[in-house]
Design a protein around this motif. Sequence first.
Motif, PDB file in Angstrom:
ATOM      1  N   MET A   1       0.812  -1.226   0.000  1.00  0.00           N
ATOM      2  CA  MET A   1       0.000   0.000   0.000  1.00  0.00           C
ATOM      3  C   MET A   1       0.846   1.277   0.000  1.00  0.00           C
ATOM      4  SD  MET A   1      -3.136  -0.645   2.602  1.00  0.00           S
ATOM      5  CE  MET A   1      -3.803  -2.283   2.820  1.00  0.00           C
ATOM      6  N   LEU A   2       2.039   1.210   0.578  1.00  0.00           N
ATOM      7  CA  LEU A   2       2.884   2.403   0.671  1.00  0.00           C
ATOM      8  C   LEU A   2       4.161   2.299  -0.150  1.00  0.00           C
ATOM      9  CD1 LEU A   2       2.270   3.192   4.434  1.00  0.00           C
ATOM     10  CD2 LEU A   2       1.629   4.624   2.499  1.00  0.00           C
ATOM     11  N   GLY A   3       4.288   1.214  -0.930  1.00  0.00           N
ATOM     12  CA  GLY A   3       5.369   1.128  -1.912  1.00  0.00           C
ATOM     13  C   GLY A   3       6.643   0.443  -1.479  1.00  0.00           C
ATOM     14  N   ARG A   4       6.690  -0.045  -0.236  1.00  0.00           N
ATOM     15  CA  ARG A   4       7.898  -0.760   0.196  1.00  0.00           C
ATOM     16  C   ARG A   4       8.065  -2.038  -0.608  1.00  0.00           C
ATOM     17  NH1 ARG A   4      11.464  -0.939   4.502  1.00  0.00           N
ATOM     18  NH2 ARG A   4      12.113  -2.978   5.288  1.00  0.00           N
ATOM     19  N   TYR A   5       6.933  -2.701  -0.874  1.00  0.00           N
ATOM     20  CA  TYR A   5       6.917  -3.928  -1.667  1.00  0.00           C
ATOM     21  C   TYR A   5       5.959  -3.769  -2.844  1.00  0.00           C
ATOM     22  CZ  TYR A   5       9.019  -5.838   2.596  1.00  0.00           C
ATOM     23  OH  TYR A   5       9.838  -6.053   3.677  1.00  0.00           O
ATOM     24  N   SER A   6       6.015  -4.710  -3.750  1.00  0.00           N
ATOM     25  CA  SER A   6       5.098  -4.743  -4.886  1.00  0.00           C
ATOM     26  C   SER A   6       4.655  -6.180  -5.116  1.00  0.00           C
ATOM     27  CB  SER A   6       5.785  -4.218  -6.149  1.00  0.00           C
ATOM     28  OG  SER A   6       5.004  -4.497  -7.293  1.00  0.00           O
ATOM     29  N   ILE A   7       3.407  -6.368  -5.541  1.00  0.00           N
ATOM     30  CA  ILE A   7       2.949  -7.726  -5.854  1.00  0.00           C
ATOM     31  C   ILE A   7       3.476  -8.179  -7.214  1.00  0.00           C
ATOM     32  CG2 ILE A   7       0.862  -7.479  -4.446  1.00  0.00           C
ATOM     33  CD1 ILE A   7      -0.745  -7.113  -6.995  1.00  0.00           C
TER      34      ILE A   7
ATOM     35  N   ALA B   1       6.836  -7.666  -8.255  1.00  0.00           N
ATOM     36  CA  ALA B   1       8.283  -7.907  -8.252  1.00  0.00           C
ATOM     37  C   ALA B   1       8.705  -8.384  -6.870  1.00  0.00           C
ATOM     38  CB  ALA B   1       9.031  -6.624  -8.622  1.00  0.00           C
ATOM     39  N   GLU B   2       9.626  -9.320  -6.842  1.00  0.00           N
ATOM     40  CA  GLU B   2      10.062  -9.907  -5.574  1.00  0.00           C
ATOM     41  C   GLU B   2      10.975  -8.970  -4.789  1.00  0.00           C
ATOM     42  OE1 GLU B   2      11.781 -13.777  -5.868  1.00  0.00           O
ATOM     43  OE2 GLU B   2      10.245 -14.525  -7.235  1.00  0.00           O
ATOM     44  N   GLY B   3      10.975  -9.176  -3.475  1.00  0.00           N
ATOM     45  CA  GLY B   3      11.918  -8.481  -2.612  1.00  0.00           C
ATOM     46  C   GLY B   3      11.548  -7.049  -2.302  1.00  0.00           C
ATOM     47  N   LEU B   4      12.439  -6.405  -1.564  1.00  0.00           N
ATOM     48  CA  LEU B   4      12.257  -5.016  -1.165  1.00  0.00           C
ATOM     49  C   LEU B   4      12.348  -4.108  -2.385  1.00  0.00           C
ATOM     50  CD1 LEU B   4      12.006  -3.128   1.338  1.00  0.00           C
ATOM     51  CD2 LEU B   4      14.505  -3.079   1.385  1.00  0.00           C
ATOM     52  N   ILE B   5      11.358  -3.244  -2.562  1.00  0.00           N
ATOM     53  CA  ILE B   5      11.347  -2.344  -3.711  1.00  0.00           C
ATOM     54  C   ILE B   5      11.887  -0.968  -3.339  1.00  0.00           C
ATOM     55  CG2 ILE B   5       9.924  -1.222  -5.471  1.00  0.00           C
ATOM     56  CD1 ILE B   5      10.116  -4.262  -5.801  1.00  0.00           C
TER      57      ILE B   5
ATOM     58  N   VAL C   1       6.687  -0.411 -11.983  1.00  0.00           N
ATOM     59  CA  VAL C   1       7.582  -0.689 -10.866  1.00  0.00           C
ATOM     60  C   VAL C   1       8.859  -1.312 -11.434  1.00  0.00           C
ATOM     61  CG1 VAL C   1       6.532  -2.964 -10.434  1.00  0.00           C
ATOM     62  CG2 VAL C   1       7.820  -1.835  -8.614  1.00  0.00           C
ATOM     63  N   ARG C   2       9.977  -0.998 -10.806  1.00  0.00           N
ATOM     64  CA  ARG C   2      11.263  -1.497 -11.303  1.00  0.00           C
ATOM     65  C   ARG C   2      11.537  -2.884 -10.727  1.00  0.00           C
ATOM     66  NH1 ARG C   2      16.861   2.002 -11.085  1.00  0.00           N
ATOM     67  NH2 ARG C   2      18.090   0.746 -12.543  1.00  0.00           N
ATOM     68  N   LYS C   3      11.703  -3.838 -11.609  1.00  0.00           N
ATOM     69  CA  LYS C   3      11.972  -5.224 -11.206  1.00  0.00           C
ATOM     70  C   LYS C   3      13.452  -5.524 -11.415  1.00  0.00           C
ATOM     71  CE  LYS C   3      10.588  -9.998 -12.238  1.00  0.00           C
ATOM     72  NZ  LYS C   3       9.701 -10.850 -13.070  1.00  0.00           N
ATOM     73  N   GLN C   4      14.124  -5.894 -10.319  1.00  0.00           N
ATOM     74  CA  GLN C   4      15.535  -6.246 -10.400  1.00  0.00           C
ATOM     75  C   GLN C   4      15.769  -7.619  -9.768  1.00  0.00           C
ATOM     76  OE1 GLN C   4      17.216  -2.731  -8.398  1.00  0.00           O
ATOM     77  NE2 GLN C   4      18.117  -2.110 -10.342  1.00  0.00           N
ATOM     78  N   LEU C   5      16.511  -8.465 -10.459  1.00  0.00           N
ATOM     79  CA  LEU C   5      16.863  -9.783  -9.929  1.00  0.00           C
ATOM     80  C   LEU C   5      18.379  -9.932  -9.933  1.00  0.00           C
ATOM     81  CD1 LEU C   5      14.260 -12.063 -11.773  1.00  0.00           C
ATOM     82  CD2 LEU C   5      14.153 -11.243  -9.421  1.00  0.00           C
ATOM     83  N   LYS C   6      18.871 -10.542  -8.855  1.00  0.00           N
ATOM     84  CA  LYS C   6      20.317 -10.742  -8.744  1.00  0.00           C
ATOM     85  C   LYS C   6      20.662 -12.229  -8.758  1.00  0.00           C
ATOM     86  CE  LYS C   6      20.977  -6.529  -5.992  1.00  0.00           C
ATOM     87  NZ  LYS C   6      21.435  -5.967  -4.705  1.00  0.00           N
TER      88      LYS C   6
END
Length: 264
Positions: free
Chosen positions: A1-7, A9-13, A32-37
Motif C-alpha cells: 500500500m505504501l510502496g515498500r513492496y510490490s505484488i 516484483a520480488e523483494g524489497l522495492i 515498478v522497477r523489477k531487479q533480480l540478482k
Amino acid sequence: MLGRYSIDAEGLIYAGGEWKDKWRGDNGEWRVRKQLKNEDGEIVVDEWIKATFVPDLDNVIPITEDEYFEDDIVSRFIEFVRTVYGKETLEENLDFIADSIGRKPSETARQAIRRYFIKDFYKDHLKVYQKRPIYWMFDSGKNDGFRALIYMHRYNEQTVAKVRTDYLHTLQRKYEAEIQRHQLIVDSEEYTAKDRTAAKKKISKITKQIEECREYDQVVAHLANEKIAIDLDDGVKVNYAKFQGVKVINSKGKEVKMDLLVKI
C-alpha cells in the motif's frame, strides 16, 4: 500500500532514495522497477513492468471509524485483496480474514477489519518491528479522533503539513457534517426512539473526537511549521523522537506535552 513492496516484483522495492528510481507513473500508467540478482549479487534482470497494484500516491493513509475517505486503509486493503485474489472470491476472503482476527457476532467482515486497523494493527506492527516501526501512525488520542499511517522512508519535510491540511482538517469538516446529519434524526419525529437515542450517542462521541482533533492540531501545526528533516541513517528511534513531547497550551490553558505519533 505504501510502496515498500510490490505484488509484481520480488523483494524489497523502496527503502529510501529517489522514489522515481523504483516507481514511475506516466500518463496514468504506473510501473515498478523489477531487479533480480544472481548468487554473486550481480543484477541479471533490470526492467520496468506494469504495476498491478499502485501504492498510495501521497504516502498518507487515514484510519477512521467510519468511511470518511475514499482512500482510507480499509478501502485500500479491500482493493489489495480484490487485486491479488480476485473479485469473485472477495467476500469469502474478507469473511475468512475477519474471522481470523476475531470478528464479533454482530459485525460484518468490513466492520471487523476496520476495528482491527483502529485498535490492534499498530500493536502488531510494533511487535513485528520490535518497537522500531517503519510505518508511523499519527494519533490524536484515546477518542480515536484522528489516525493516519505514513511510511517513514517516504517522509519529507512537507509530510506533516500535508497530513494536517488534506486529512486532519478535512476530517474535522466531515465530523461537523456528520453531527448535523445525526441532529436531524434527533429532532425528527419520523425516527424511532431507538434511532434517536443512537444518534444522540453518536453526536456525543463525534463531539469528543472534534475536541480531541482541535487540541491535536496544535501539535501538528507546530511540527508542520518546523519542517523537520529526518536522516534514515540515524535509525527509527532517533528520528521518531523528533516528533514527540511537543509543548502546547491545551484547552484548559495549561502547558502540556503532546505526541504527534503513537507512543512506543
